[in-house]
Structures are given as C-alpha cells and as structure tokens.
Write a protein that holds these residues in place. Structure first.
Motif, mmCIF file in Angstrom:
data_model
loop_
_atom_site.group_PDB
_atom_site.id
_atom_site.type_symbol
_atom_site.label_atom_id
_atom_site.label_comp_id
_atom_site.label_asym_id
_atom_site.label_seq_id
_atom_site.Cartn_x
_atom_site.Cartn_y
_atom_site.Cartn_z
ATOM 1 N N GLY A 1 13.609 4.682 -2.173
ATOM 2 C CA GLY A 1 13.763 3.868 -0.967
ATOM 3 C C GLY A 1 12.547 3.037 -0.621
ATOM 4 O O GLY A 1 12.546 2.322 0.377
ATOM 5 N N THR A 2 11.486 3.149 -1.428
ATOM 6 C CA THR A 2 10.293 2.331 -1.196
ATOM 7 C C THR A 2 9.997 1.513 -2.443
ATOM 8 O O THR A 2 10.326 1.911 -3.559
ATOM 9 N N ARG A 3 9.375 0.381 -2.227
ATOM 10 C CA ARG A 3 8.921 -0.472 -3.312
ATOM 11 C C ARG A 3 7.506 -0.910 -2.990
ATOM 12 O O ARG A 3 7.220 -1.273 -1.850
ATOM 13 N N LYS A 4 6.619 -0.859 -3.986
ATOM 14 C CA LYS A 4 5.231 -1.246 -3.783
ATOM 15 C C LYS A 4 4.844 -2.212 -4.889
ATOM 16 O O LYS A 4 5.066 -1.931 -6.065
ATOM 17 N N TYR A 5 4.290 -3.358 -4.498
ATOM 18 C CA TYR A 5 3.946 -4.415 -5.439
ATOM 19 C C TYR A 5 2.458 -4.745 -5.355
ATOM 20 O O TYR A 5 1.914 -4.887 -4.256
ATOM 21 N N LEU A 6 1.841 -4.882 -6.504
ATOM 22 C CA LEU A 6 0.445 -5.301 -6.553
ATOM 23 C C LEU A 6 0.389 -6.805 -6.364
ATOM 24 O O LEU A 6 1.035 -7.560 -7.093
ATOM 25 N N ILE A 7 -0.356 -7.242 -5.363
ATOM 26 C CA ILE A 7 -0.508 -8.674 -5.104
ATOM 27 C C ILE A 7 -1.805 -9.186 -5.720
ATOM 28 O O ILE A 7 -1.837 -10.235 -6.334
ATOM 29 N N SER A 8 -2.902 -8.445 -5.555
ATOM 30 C CA SER A 8 -4.160 -8.833 -6.197
ATOM 31 C C SER A 8 -4.032 -8.493 -7.678
ATOM 32 O O SER A 8 -3.505 -7.448 -8.037
ATOM 33 N N GLN A 9 -4.449 -9.393 -8.520
ATOM 34 C CA GLN A 9 -4.234 -9.224 -9.949
ATOM 35 C C GLN A 9 -5.424 -8.583 -10.642
ATOM 36 O O GLN A 9 -6.568 -8.737 -10.225
ATOM 37 N N ARG A 10 -5.143 -7.869 -11.711
ATOM 38 C CA ARG A 10 -6.177 -7.217 -12.510
ATOM 39 C C ARG A 10 -6.928 -8.266 -13.311
ATOM 40 O O ARG A 10 -6.341 -9.252 -13.693
ATOM 41 N N PRO A 11 -8.199 -8.070 -13.562
ATOM 42 C CA PRO A 11 -8.955 -6.916 -13.113
ATOM 43 C C PRO A 11 -9.271 -7.028 -11.624
ATOM 44 O O PRO A 11 -9.689 -8.076 -11.145
ATOM 45 N N LEU A 12 -9.040 -5.937 -10.905
ATOM 46 C CA LEU A 12 -9.352 -5.905 -9.477
ATOM 47 C C LEU A 12 -10.859 -5.987 -9.322
ATOM 48 O O LEU A 12 -11.597 -5.284 -9.999
ATOM 49 N N GLN A 13 -11.316 -6.861 -8.436
ATOM 50 C CA GLN A 13 -12.747 -7.020 -8.274
ATOM 51 C C GLN A 13 -13.219 -6.464 -6.940
ATOM 52 O O GLN A 13 -13.726 -5.375 -6.872
ATOM 53 N N ASN A 14 -13.040 -7.195 -5.874
ATOM 54 C CA ASN A 14 -13.593 -6.784 -4.588
ATOM 55 C C ASN A 14 -12.565 -6.227 -3.623
ATOM 56 O O ASN A 14 -12.913 -5.549 -2.669
ATOM 57 N N VAL A 15 -11.305 -6.542 -3.860
ATOM 58 C CA VAL A 15 -10.263 -6.132 -2.926
ATOM 59 C C VAL A 15 -8.982 -5.834 -3.707
ATOM 60 O O VAL A 15 -8.741 -6.402 -4.768
ATOM 61 N N GLU A 16 -8.192 -4.907 -3.162
ATOM 62 C CA GLU A 16 -6.924 -4.497 -3.759
ATOM 63 C C GLU A 16 -5.864 -4.711 -2.676
ATOM 64 O O GLU A 16 -6.022 -4.219 -1.559
ATOM 65 N N VAL A 17 -4.805 -5.470 -2.983
ATOM 66 C CA VAL A 17 -3.789 -5.785 -1.975
ATOM 67 C C VAL A 17 -2.410 -5.452 -2.534
ATOM 68 O O VAL A 17 -2.083 -5.808 -3.668
ATOM 69 N N TYR A 18 -1.611 -4.758 -1.706
ATOM 70 C CA TYR A 18 -0.254 -4.376 -2.078
ATOM 71 C C TYR A 18 0.719 -4.801 -0.989
ATOM 72 O O TYR A 18 0.381 -4.783 0.193
ATOM 73 N N ALA A 19 1.933 -5.166 -1.392
ATOM 74 C CA ALA A 19 3.044 -5.384 -0.467
ATOM 75 C C ALA A 19 3.967 -4.186 -0.614
ATOM 76 O O ALA A 19 4.191 -3.710 -1.729
ATOM 77 N N GLY A 20 4.474 -3.688 0.501
ATOM 78 C CA GLY A 20 5.374 -2.541 0.457
ATOM 79 C C GLY A 20 6.633 -2.797 1.241
ATOM 80 O O GLY A 20 6.611 -3.479 2.261
ATOM 81 N N GLU A 21 7.730 -2.259 0.735
ATOM 82 C CA GLU A 21 9.021 -2.350 1.415
ATOM 83 C C GLU A 21 9.577 -0.944 1.570
ATOM 84 O O GLU A 21 9.558 -0.155 0.618
ATOM 85 N N PHE A 22 10.063 -0.631 2.767
ATOM 86 C CA PHE A 22 10.616 0.692 3.074
ATOM 87 C C PHE A 22 12.036 0.538 3.597
ATOM 88 O O PHE A 22 12.254 -0.114 4.615
ATOM 89 N N ASP A 23 12.983 1.150 2.907
ATOM 90 C CA ASP A 23 14.346 1.205 3.427
ATOM 91 C C ASP A 23 14.352 2.144 4.632
ATOM 92 O O ASP A 23 13.446 2.988 4.770
ATOM 93 N N PRO A 24 15.362 2.055 5.513
ATOM 94 C CA PRO A 24 15.438 3.003 6.628
ATOM 95 C C PRO A 24 15.409 4.446 6.110
ATOM 96 O O PRO A 24 16.105 4.787 5.154
ATOM 97 N N GLY A 25 14.556 5.272 6.701
ATOM 98 C CA GLY A 25 14.433 6.668 6.314
ATOM 99 C C GLY A 25 13.504 6.932 5.134
ATOM 100 O O GLY A 25 13.237 8.080 4.804
ATOM 101 N N ALA A 26 13.001 5.898 4.484
ATOM 102 C CA ALA A 26 12.139 6.074 3.306
ATOM 103 C C ALA A 26 10.685 6.277 3.723
ATOM 104 O O ALA A 26 10.271 5.894 4.817
ATOM 105 N N SER A 27 9.909 6.898 2.815
ATOM 106 C CA SER A 27 8.498 7.145 3.105
ATOM 107 C C SER A 27 7.699 7.152 1.810
ATOM 108 O O SER A 27 8.276 7.081 0.716
#
Length: 191
Positions: free
Chosen positions: A92-118
C-alpha cells in the motif's frame, strides 16, 4: 591500478565519507575493515579488492561504479515521474528516489500511501542524519520514538516534521484518502 588511479579512488572515497559525516572508524565498521586500512586507502597508499570496494560502496550508499566515476561535479539532471527508481516498501506504499545516484549532499524521496498503509508495524531508524518529511496531499501520522513510547504527530497538506534519522520513526495514512509525502535527508544515509 596505477598509483595516480589509486590516489584518485582514495580521494573519492574520502570525499563521499565526509559528505555523509562518517568517521574513518565508522566507515571501517560498516565495511568490515580496519580503520588503518580505510585511512591508507583514502591516502592512496594501498588498493582494495573488488569485494572490499563493494562493502565500502554499500556503506556509503553508492555503487562500485560510483567510486570510479571521474565526474567531479554532477551537472543538471532531470528525472521524469515515470523514470523515478522505485524502492520496495510495505504493501500500500510506494517510495521513489528523486535525487539520483551517486547521492552527494542530499537524499530526496517521494512517497505515496494508500488509505490504511504505513511504513510498517514497527518504527525504524537509519544512519545519523537530519530528515524532513513534508506532506503534499492527504493526512498522515508520524510516530517519533521507540515502539510503545512514540509520540504521534498528525500532519496535513503543507505540514512538515524534522527529526534525526537515528530516532525510531513510523509513518501511516490513517485516513480514507491517499496521501503523498516528500522525505529530504542530509547528508545521505548509508544504504
């Protein structure tokens, strides 16, 4: 490898280690090596097996190829939504890497949660970095602290929470609408 190549590899390892605010000892523990070996490697005074380089790269959140990249500065990179790498997460969750490898100074992810998901039944922690979670859509609850004594924080669109990644944390969508969040972590945590 030639002596100059060994020196450049060592310098890149040191640069990435410093970006992640890791000590030589911390990298050595994560890579299952001695601090003396890591120090000598960073100074270009010894070389490493491919197995050791894999362990070092993993500890730094990189690939072995990243360690050998000659690009000193990463240019502009555009990532289209359908091309974002997806990380395996809880149902019920999806997590996507937005900052591309090689990660340098910051790491950014987008997340989606269906109702009831964790993110899972138990809080988790990772590394010793600063993390910010920003809610874009929906309503989520963030628990900070060990299981059983965690403090809940209910967040809506535009709300954010900041914490250390070493603090156990858990995120859940207890509402009846999908939720979307962004995680920003600096410096990047080891994989």
């Amino acid at each position: 490898m030639t002596e100059p190549e060994t020196a450049r590899l060592g310098a890149r390892i040191r640069t990435y280690r410093n970006m992640r605010r890791m000590t030589v000892r911390g990298l050595a523990v994560e890579a299952k090596a001695s601090p003396s070996f890591i120090s000598q490697l960073e100074r270009g005074r010894t070389s490493a097996s491919i197995g050791m380089l894999r362990r070092i790269a993993t500890a730094l959140g990189l690939t072995v190829a990243d360690l050998f990249s000659e690009e000193d500065e990463i240019g502009h990179r555009v990532v289209r939504r359908p091309s974002r790498p997806e990380l395996r997460t809880a149902p019920g969750t999806r997590k996507y890497l937005i900052s591309q490898r090689p990660l340098q100074n910051v790491e950014v992810y987008a997340g989606e949660f269906d109702p009831g998901a964790s993110t899972g039944d138990e809080p988790y922690s990772h590394g010793e970095s600063q993390e910010i979670l920003l809610v874009l859509h929906g309503r989520i609850t963030v628990w900070l602290g060990p299981s059983g004594s965690a403090s809940p924080h209910v967040l809506g669109p535009g709300d954010s929470v900041e914490y250390r990644t070493s603090v156990p944390h858990r995120v859940a969508n207890e509402g009846d609408q999908p939720a979307e969040v962004i995680w920003v972590i600096s410096p990047p945590t080891p994989a």
